[in-house]
Design a protein around this motif. Structure first.
Motif, PDB file in Angstrom:
ATOM      1  N   ILE A 144       0.889  -1.181  -0.001  1.00  0.00           N
ATOM      2  CA  ILE A 144      -0.009   0.060  -0.162  1.00  0.00           C
ATOM      3  C   ILE A 144       0.886   1.249   0.222  1.00  0.00           C
ATOM      4  O   ILE A 144       0.546   2.234  -0.631  1.00  0.00           O
ATOM      5  N   GLU A 145       1.924   1.205   0.904  1.00  0.00           N
ATOM      6  CA  GLU A 145       2.869   2.457   0.889  1.00  0.00           C
ATOM      7  C   GLU A 145       3.615   2.498  -0.550  1.00  0.00           C
ATOM      8  O   GLU A 145       3.579   3.655  -0.940  1.00  0.00           O
ATOM      9  N   ARG A 146       3.907   1.642  -0.959  1.00  0.00           N
ATOM     10  CA  ARG A 146       4.359   1.527  -2.443  1.00  0.00           C
ATOM     11  C   ARG A 146       3.617   2.114  -3.729  1.00  0.00           C
ATOM     12  O   ARG A 146       4.050   3.018  -4.320  1.00  0.00           O
ATOM     13  N   LEU A 147       2.270   1.606  -3.354  1.00  0.00           N
ATOM     14  CA  LEU A 147       1.404   2.223  -4.255  1.00  0.00           C
ATOM     15  C   LEU A 147       1.005   3.738  -4.316  1.00  0.00           C
ATOM     16  O   LEU A 147       0.764   4.284  -5.037  1.00  0.00           O
ATOM     17  N   ASN A 148       0.993   3.923  -2.837  1.00  0.00           N
ATOM     18  CA  ASN A 148       0.585   5.524  -2.666  1.00  0.00           C
ATOM     19  C   ASN A 148       1.544   6.188  -3.049  1.00  0.00           C
ATOM     20  O   ASN A 148       1.571   7.450  -3.053  1.00  0.00           O
ATOM     21  N   ALA A 149       3.118   5.924  -3.256  1.00  0.00           N
ATOM     22  CA  ALA A 149       4.132   6.638  -3.293  1.00  0.00           C
ATOM     23  C   ALA A 149       3.874   7.464  -4.642  1.00  0.00           C
ATOM     24  O   ALA A 149       4.633   8.482  -4.903  1.00  0.00           O
ATOM     25  N   ASP A 153       0.219   7.044 -11.103  1.00  0.00           N
ATOM     26  CA  ASP A 153       0.328   5.833 -11.792  1.00  0.00           C
ATOM     27  C   ASP A 153      -0.856   5.409 -11.795  1.00  0.00           C
ATOM     28  O   ASP A 153      -1.394   4.943 -10.897  1.00  0.00           O
ATOM     29  N   VAL A 154      -1.358   4.883 -13.056  1.00  0.00           N
ATOM     30  CA  VAL A 154      -2.538   4.424 -13.359  1.00  0.00           C
ATOM     31  C   VAL A 154      -2.701   2.863 -12.819  1.00  0.00           C
ATOM     32  O   VAL A 154      -3.813   2.749 -12.463  1.00  0.00           O
ATOM     33  N   ARG A 158      -5.170   1.779 -10.125  1.00  0.00           N
ATOM     34  CA  ARG A 158      -6.262   0.535 -10.145  1.00  0.00           C
ATOM     35  C   ARG A 158      -6.021  -0.759  -9.053  1.00  0.00           C
ATOM     36  O   ARG A 158      -7.044  -1.385  -8.751  1.00  0.00           O
ATOM     37  N   LYS A 159      -4.806  -1.029  -8.691  1.00  0.00           N
ATOM     38  CA  LYS A 159      -4.418  -1.777  -7.688  1.00  0.00           C
ATOM     39  C   LYS A 159      -5.315  -1.432  -6.193  1.00  0.00           C
ATOM     40  O   LYS A 159      -5.800  -1.904  -5.579  1.00  0.00           O
ATOM     41  N   ILE A 160      -5.140   0.047  -6.038  1.00  0.00           N
ATOM     42  CA  ILE A 160      -5.716   0.796  -4.940  1.00  0.00           C
ATOM     43  C   ILE A 160      -7.267   0.515  -4.785  1.00  0.00           C
ATOM     44  O   ILE A 160      -7.932   0.253  -3.897  1.00  0.00           O
ATOM     45  N   GLU A 161      -7.864   0.666  -6.142  1.00  0.00           N
ATOM     46  CA  GLU A 161      -9.192   0.750  -6.296  1.00  0.00           C
ATOM     47  C   GLU A 161      -9.649  -0.757  -6.004  1.00  0.00           C
ATOM     48  O   GLU A 161     -10.586  -1.344  -5.345  1.00  0.00           O
ATOM     49  N   GLU A 162      -8.972  -1.665  -6.476  1.00  0.00           N
ATOM     50  CA  GLU A 162      -9.229  -3.432  -6.184  1.00  0.00           C
ATOM     51  C   GLU A 162      -8.872  -3.614  -4.817  1.00  0.00           C
ATOM     52  O   GLU A 162      -9.937  -4.258  -4.330  1.00  0.00           O
TER      53      GLU A 162
END
Length: 190
Positions: A144-149, A153-154, A158-162
């Motif tokens: 989650i931290e990596r995705l929020n960095a 990034d589309v 998408r992964k956060i939404e999932e």
């Protein structure tokens, strides 16, 4: 350097330190933040225990501006009882309830066998299960931290939404189990 410490119970403590600070001094800071005495602290980084209190954080191999470490209580105590005592109480409860034991035999046969024959093995398996759950939660938190960095990034969005959708599904499932348990089983009416 900012270090994030995550405990067994999911608590998070962020400590700002100098990379040349010794581990024993970091542990003293953690005692003030977390109320866990230095003598009971166990700190792990990337799966290895940090055990040399005189070594600096840099010497111990902790890298990155925002490193995440696992903080565990060595002698965990809940309401005056140790984890080993709780494991023994759980084992005795399992042995006293045949239905619960049958269910455990179906889902985790190794744990059920240990409950019947070896209390030390049972406690060890419980500890390993707890550590696996903790490491999975820690990995999820890192993801989650990596995705929020990178908020632009589309694919990350998408992964956060999932992940949010999956969390909503789990909340709905918990709600249904609590308020409508009859929908998950067969109900025979007279």
């Amino acid at each position: 350097m900012e270090l994030t410490f995550v405990t067994d119970l999911g608590q998070t403590f962020v400590v700002e330190i100098d990379p040349n600070m010794e581990l024993e001094n970091v542990m003293a800071l953690l005692e003030a933040e977390s109320s866990i005495p230095v003598s009971e602290q166990g700190i792990s980084y990337e799966g290895r225990e940090l055990s040399n209190p005189k070594a600096t954080i840099r010497e111990l191999g902790v890298q990155g501006e925002n490193a995440m470490l696992l903080l565990r209580r060595k002698v965990a105590s809940v309401a005056g009882r140790s984890i080993e005592q709780d494991a023994e109480m759980m084992r005795l409860q399992l042995l006293g309830d045949p239905q619960l034991m049958a269910q455990l035999r179906e889902t985790q046969p190794e744990l059920a066998a240990a409950a019947q024959s070896n209390s030390a093995r049972f406690a060890e398996l419980l500890r390993q299960t707890r550590e696996r759950h903790l490491s999975a939660e820690l990995a999820q938190q890192r993801e989650i931290e990596r995705l929020n960095a990178d908020p632009y990034d589309v694919e990350a969005q998408r992964k956060i939404e999932e992940a949010i959708r999956q969390q909503a599904v789990m909340e709905n499932m918990e709600h249904a189990l609590e308020y409508s348990p009859e929908s998950f089983g067969r109900v025979t009416m007279l």
